[in-house]
Scaffold this active site. Structure first.
Site: not given
Ligand SMILES: Cc1cc2nc3c(=O)[nH]c(=O)nc-3n(C[C@H](O)[C@H](O)[C@H](O)COP(=O)(O)OP(=O)(O)OC[C@H]3O[C@@H](n4cnc5c(N)ncnc54)[C@H](O)[C@@H]3O)c2cc1C
Length: 591
Positions: A435
């Protein structure tokens, strides 16, 4: 086996002594008298304790299993889900036009807490459905609402939110899932979504996926994203289920916690989708429901800490180690219980004062959502928009911190699965990530929300704190222990806001301090909640409340928060004032 007892008295205290819900001039609040909310919360607590909590460990150990494309939820989940549906717990705040009960959101939130504390993974099936309901309710056509919402309100059909793809979670502008018009108003949706909570399971007849995708030829990046309804089974005009749609679960993820919730890779292969709202306005549709969804995740944070805390207290009373330094407390035993030791007390007080403050903050947020929606109150809307990243980010960070603090009370036994404490830490951890990861919440707060509407809402918050302090200045019982620390913390927060304004042209300075600011603001919000709760408890005692121990405990717990937690604001301010130079000093190659 861990224990859980719903803290119904504390929930009622926040609803009535603090928020005085039945006296509020908001549609539907007139029904929220103590008897009514008490009955709802008691029953929610009973179900949480008797039905959902025993399944928490089952869900953790069994997890979800996928066989031949079918996902099986853990033993007992299906039957419990039926009970939730039959009891109307999935429909509480939904529109009566679609089978809901039309109760205020704050009532829904109060009932949710025990469910989430008892079994977070289970409750997510309903939580995701509620999110999908809200998006269709706010942006869908009348036909879509008639077709999908009644069955989603009853949870005969569940819902999902599909944003994340393998190469993008935060930066959704990079999304590749595409939508091609079929020429009849529908679209062909193709692409892969990952980490989709409740993406496939065996507890509902149909699953209504809400999917973000790009219509070909649309604007580049995030501005080209649209929202679609993609049902697992097509729905005929008479409401019956038709053919299987082109969407399938590719696999379920092995993960750290919330094992009872199926986290799925979802493959869309020319699946039929129906546009929700306008083309290319998908993110706007998603953001409409963000305040609620993020408040729900903030609630997960403190609700897990509450459950873990209850167990830590029980263990601290039971486990005999060492002697009280001020004199033996258990002369007949070989040692005194852990709870006599100041460091164990510190730990438990940290947990208790956080959880109770967080509950007040979350319910206040839910009340603001009701005020914003039901009274079309733009100020309440602005305030909850400002508070949303704080509720989500601060409460989930601290929720995890205190779930592990509760584990610490158990010593080595906290690390051993048999005691159940590791599940709280493992389950609570995800709330910091999904989220919108917490770093992104901090960015949202500092980069967007502070300046929203010319800074009007943050100024309104500062005024709210100032007014409370001024109005109660003559109250000697509050002054030293509550008003003075609140004033000092609020001054720190304002100074940090000023630093950001002065550094508006140096983004690295502001963004290096954004995480500290989010925590600082969280502390000030909990400080305000505690000052108000202490006042409410003092008034109850003056009014002759019979349960003096309960109210005195509230005041003492609040004193602890103000004395031992709130001063964290000065550390956060010191960090913010150092700017971004030390943060950005290294070249990427030097890490
Ligand atoms: C158990 C689980 C359930 C989930 N359920 C859902 C769901 O129902 N629907 C759905 O769509 N998704 C879902 N997700 C996905 C989740 O919302 C994402 O994993 C999350 O939003 C982060 O995206 P990412 O994993 O691609 O990380 P990334 O976007 O690659 O980010 C990696 C890190 O970098 C940081 N970061 C990224 N961009 C920036 C920036 N511009 N400035 C500073 N820091 C930054 C982030 O804070 C994070 O710490 C789920 C994930 C898990 C693990």
């Amino acid at each position: 086996m861990p224990i859980y007892n719903a803290p119904t008295k504390d929930i009622q205290f926040v609803l009535h002594d603090l928020l005085k819900v039945s006296e509020q001039d908001i549609e539907g609040f007139e029904d929220l008298d103590r008897d009514f909310t008490g009955a709802v919360v008691e029953e929610a607590g009973r179900i949480a304790t008797e039905v959902l909590h025993p399944l928490n460990v089952v869900g953790d150990t069994e997890g979800c299993v996928m066989e031949n494309g079918v996902v099986r939820t853990p033993t007992g989940f299906k039957e419990a889900f039926e009970q939730m549906k039959e009891g109307g717990w999935t429909a509480m705040d939904c529109d009566p036009d679609y089978g809901g009960q039309g109760l205020p959101y704050v009532m829904h939130t109060a009932a949710q807490e025990p469910f989430v504390s008892a079994n977070m993974a289970f409750n997510m099936y309903q939580g995701l459905t509620h999110g999908a309901y809200s998006a269709i309710y706010a942006h869908g056509s009348d036909e879509q609402k008639q077709k999908y919402l009644p069955k989603m309100v009853s949870c005969e059909w569940t819902g999902t939110m599909n944003l994340t793809e393998p190469h993008c979670g935060t930066d959704l502008g990079l999304m590749r899932t595409k939508a091609v018009p079929n020429g009849d108003g529908s679209y062909k949706i193709s692409g892969q979504k990952i980490f989709i909570s409740a993406g496939e399971h065996d507890m509902a007849d149909n699953i209504i996926h809400l999917v973000l995708a790009k219509i070909q030829g649309g604007p580049e990046g995030i501005k080209g994203v649209s929202l679609f309804i993609v049902p697992k089974f097509m729905v005929n005009d008479d409401g019956s289920l038709g053919a299987r749609n082109g969407v399938a679960c590719g696999k379920i993820e092995e993960k750290m916690g919330i094992h009872g919730n199926s986290t799925c890779v979802m493959n869309y292969d020319e699946a039929t989708g129906f546009l929700v709202g306008e083309e290319h306005k998908g993110m706007r549709a998603m953001f409409t429901m963000m305040n609620e969804a993020r408040l729900g995740v903030g609630l997960q944070g403190y609700a897990q800490a509450e459950s873990a805390y209850q167990n830590a207290v029980a263990y601290a009373n039971d486990r005999l180690q060492g002697r009280d330094v001020t004199g033996v407390k258990n002369p007949d035993g070989p040692a005194d219980p852990l709870i006599v030791h100041p460091d164990i007390r510190r730990n438990l007080m940290d947990q208790k004062s956080f959880v109770e403050g967080a509950r007040a903050f979350t319910f206040w947020g839910a009340y603001l959502i009701d005020r914003a929606h039901k009274n079309q109150d733009a100020d309440a809307d602005g305030l909850i928009s400002l508070m949303t990243p704080v509720i989500k980010g601060f409460l989930t960070d601290k929720g995890f911190e205190y779930a592990t603090a509760a584990q610490q009370v158990y010593g080595g036994h906290g690390y051993i699965e048999e005691w159940g404490m590791s599940q709280y830490a493992r389950d609570a951890r995800i709330a910091m990530i999904y989220e919108g990861a917490n770093g992104i919440q901090a960015l949202d707060l500092v980069g967007r929300k502070l300046a929203q509407d010319g800074g009007k809402h943050v100024m309104a918050f500062f005024d709210m704190v100032k007014t409370f302090i001024k109005e109660n200045e003559g109250n000697e019982a509050l002054k030293k222990d509550f008003l003075e620390p609140l004033k000092a913390a609020s001054k720190d927060l304002q100074a940090a806001g000023m630093y950001f304004m002065q550094n508006a042209t140096k983004p690295n300075n502001a963004l290096s301090g954004s995480y500290d600011f989010m925590h600082m603001m969280g502390h000030v919000c909990l400080g305000l909640m505690w000052a108000r709760m202490a006042k409410a408890a003092m008034e109850a005692l003056e009014g002759g409340a019979s349960d003096t121990e309960f109210y005195e405990t509230k005041i003492a717990t609040g004193r602890y928060y103000m004395a031992r937690q709130l001063p964290a604001t000065s550390m956060h301010l010191s960090r913010i004032n150092t700017g971004g130079d030390t943060v950005m000093a290294l070249e990427a190659a030097n890490f």
